[in-house]
Design an enzyme around this catalytic site. Sequence first.
Site, mmCIF file in Angstrom:
data_model
loop_
_atom_site.group_PDB
_atom_site.id
_atom_site.type_symbol
_atom_site.label_atom_id
_atom_site.label_comp_id
_atom_site.label_asym_id
_atom_site.label_seq_id
_atom_site.Cartn_x
_atom_site.Cartn_y
_atom_site.Cartn_z
ATOM 1 C CG ASP A 78 -2.073 0.825 1.040
ATOM 2 O OD1 ASP A 78 -2.275 1.276 -0.031
ATOM 3 O OD2 ASP A 78 -3.048 0.657 1.990
ATOM 4 C CE LYS B 235 -4.851 7.328 8.224
ATOM 5 N NZ LYS B 235 -4.663 6.036 8.322
ATOM 6 C CG ASP C 124 -2.493 4.479 -3.129
ATOM 7 O OD1 ASP C 124 -3.423 3.854 -3.097
ATOM 8 O OD2 ASP C 124 -1.957 5.454 -2.310
#
Length: 958
Positions: free
Chosen positions: A664, A733, A877
């Site tokens: 990842d 985050k 991604d």
Amino acid sequence: YNIVMRSWARKGCLQRVNRLFSMLESVGLQPSLDSYAAALECMGRSQSPTKAIWRCLQQLESNGFHVDELFQKCLFEEDEKEMMLKAIRTVQPDYQLPPPPSPQTCKSSLLQDFYSKEKTVSYPKLDFTVQELQERFQQQLKMELDITITIESVEATKPLTPQAIKARKLLATLRAQWHDSILQALQKSKHNMSKLKTAYNKPSYSILYPYLCLLPDEEYVGIMLQILNTFSPQGESLAVLARELGSKVYDRYITQRKLRSRQLEKVQEVYKDYIHLLAKDSQPDQYLPREYWEKLVTEAGFGPSLNLKDCSWSYMIVMRLGMYMLELLVQAVKVPRNILNPRLEPKLIPVLYHIYSFRSSWQVGLIKPHPIFSQMVSDAAETMLTFNSSAIPMLCPPVPWTSPHFGAFVLNDTKLMRFVDAAVQHQLLLEQCPPVNLHPVLDALNQLGNCPWKINQPVLDIIISIFNDKGNEKLDIPPPVSEAPRPSGPSSPSALNKSQKHELLMCKKKAAEMHSLRMDALYKLSIANYVRDKVFWFPHNMDFRGRTYPCPPYFNHLGNDVTRAILLFAEGRPLGPKGLDWLKIHLVNLTGLKKKNALQERLEYANEIMEEILDSADRPLVGRRWWMNTDEPWQALACCMEIAKASRSPDPAAYISHFPIHQDGSCNGLQHYAALGRDLIGATSVNLMPCSVPQDVYSAVAQQVEEFRKKDAEQGVRIAQVLQGFISRKVVKQTVMTVVYGVTRYGGRLQMEKRLKEIEFPEEYLWEASHYLVKQVFNSIKEMFSATRDIQNWLTESAKLIAQSGRTVEWVTPLGLPIVQPYYRSTSTVVSVWKPDTVKQKNAFPPNFIHSLDSTHMMLTALHCLRQGLTFVSVHDCYWTHALSVDVMNQICRQQFVALHSEKILQDLSEFMLEKYCSPGRETRALWQKKLMEQLSSVPKTGELNLHRVMDSTYFFS
């Protein structure tokens, strides 16, 4: 003109074709190449005199065309090409067809090695014989010819109650009546339309008349009845239903066109030879799928073209047709009011009705079923589901993409690029693009689509058992609507007080959400169960930024934790010396517990908890159930089972694993910005530089914000004092992650407010605290990623100037894919005029540009993995491969990241936009062009980062 002319030419109506030619000339229009092709085809069919053919060919040349262009640029159906050649050879007996164009090779500097003929290797073979692949092709073809497929639902088949038997019989009787009512209403409506002499009376319907004559009436009725069976009790969006109905008609029309034009025959013929490239029992060929297919099509010679001509419908036609069909349904489908309650009057009432609802601040039209109909469907508890064949994974390798018009399914019409409704600029750009420029993108999509899959049956069976046992929200298995909360107040709405009305509203909202989630899971699990014993494939296409997606919409590897857990590679590879270690590291990554730890520490942790791993694998529902407390529980369970089998095998290195290992991206967007700006500090924060442990950018930002807070608190800033102890990685985050994708301060404040609510921050300070925090997060990122903000601002300002001039923002990716942003707004005039949406064009450009770079990097990695013989698929991604090849894939991924960012990306963008928007050849420029020239010419300066050090980064992936 061309459509009508071709139709008459096929029937040999030479006089009508000549009359059309005369009409074109009388209004000053020059016949197109297609017009001449139709005329010559007609002359070939009707054996016209030589004099007429000579005159046609002379006129063609006087209009600047050449005979060869007829064969090079026109599309043909059935025997049109042969008839045209017959006419030409009547007057030019020695005429020879022009040779096919020489295959062109992509010149991109990023793919010189990939397309080098000296370094070509054989295309990887599938574990199937030619015969097996041919049988699978026939199965797929049958499914697509049937257009829809009906499969069994995974919902537990309960013993049929008398009530269910009665409801099913009742529905069957009603459906037969509705079929006749809809058919009668359709035929009556079409008859009335055919009698209209002008377009003044219901013009939209008279325009629709030709589209209602393309299929047999029974097929329109079947489409409407199929839609009727899918309604939720809460209703469906009017616009969505209209688009779905119109699209279904279009899809069936395209299928008929392909059958009638004999295109399918040619596809079958070419595919029969194409599978020799993929089959294990045929000689290896040094071609890519696209190259081999093009070679076979050229060798096939005559026959129809594989691209259909003149077949696209406008968005408005699709919507109008769908709206018309919905109106027929509402008017024709009725049910007796007393059908479930004999005490009521036997009055016929509509099964569907049109209502309006508010979604946010928008008024939305809905079509809602009557509660009587919903009750009958619920009582019947039917166990079959019907899908379009394009919603099911393919049972054979996809047809390779060879152009923007051709690829993916055998018959189902599929666009290379998905686009927003009514936006056609993408398709125009793709058509204008030199075909060779699209080769890398087409080859990457073919590589992703050629990966065969199978089902992880033990995991699927456990999921289905929980799904049928009232679900489990913690494990992301939606419970049935019967488990929805019920309001506590009186049953009569008029007797409810204000709080009870609010409670009722919330209960209805929750029930609607539960129904939607339950149906989504039901579709995914039922499709998975249908292909449980099969090998299958996911054909791919892309969005306007180049991000790739599987075409089947419900069940694919882009799905949630549940969906991913039940997918395995169909082809197995031995684990090799490090494969078991990668399985264990992958498991720890899925838990979310050791993100800040080195890989070796994650491996050691996995070895420490082997007892829990084996217990989870052996007794998933009755043991200690360690797997249930991980971030991705179902994928963790699947991984536990794979580790158990591998570790218990006589030689783990020789164990054949089908399990996909994920790598990842580590804050992927910021990685691209750091590389673009050669930002050393930023690159270190997002793991582009070698480090002994992974860097956590979210913790770093949280730490920086805490430093700012402390200083402000010491200076007496009240909100900074209140926030003591509340700033954490979790709080910042989401905002850090979305800053790179263009989140505004307003959007960031809402994110902060949500996070603070979750940690029980004092409510009276929420607004002030979230406002303060978003400001400090933006300041921290500006300080840590100075180059990122400079590039983002440069992109935003450039897009703003372009959009203010009334133009859309366009660019070309490093792989040659042309991109245009599809954001428009309608002006409020009598006739709607669509203009670029300035705000969206400006705000969306930075994130879309980064997405296009991310997609380019993925495609480069996919193509180079192909050359190394690796299995490779991606979820944007997040890259997947076998445990055996993780290290090789990681190396390729870094190499391609360095290669991509070694290009002059921002400089090339600047030059492209100067060329496109600032017209350098003109002497006078508008003021906005001068401003844009100045803006585009000031490309942000770069830092001192040595890109090649990325090759030594251990934690490029998180």
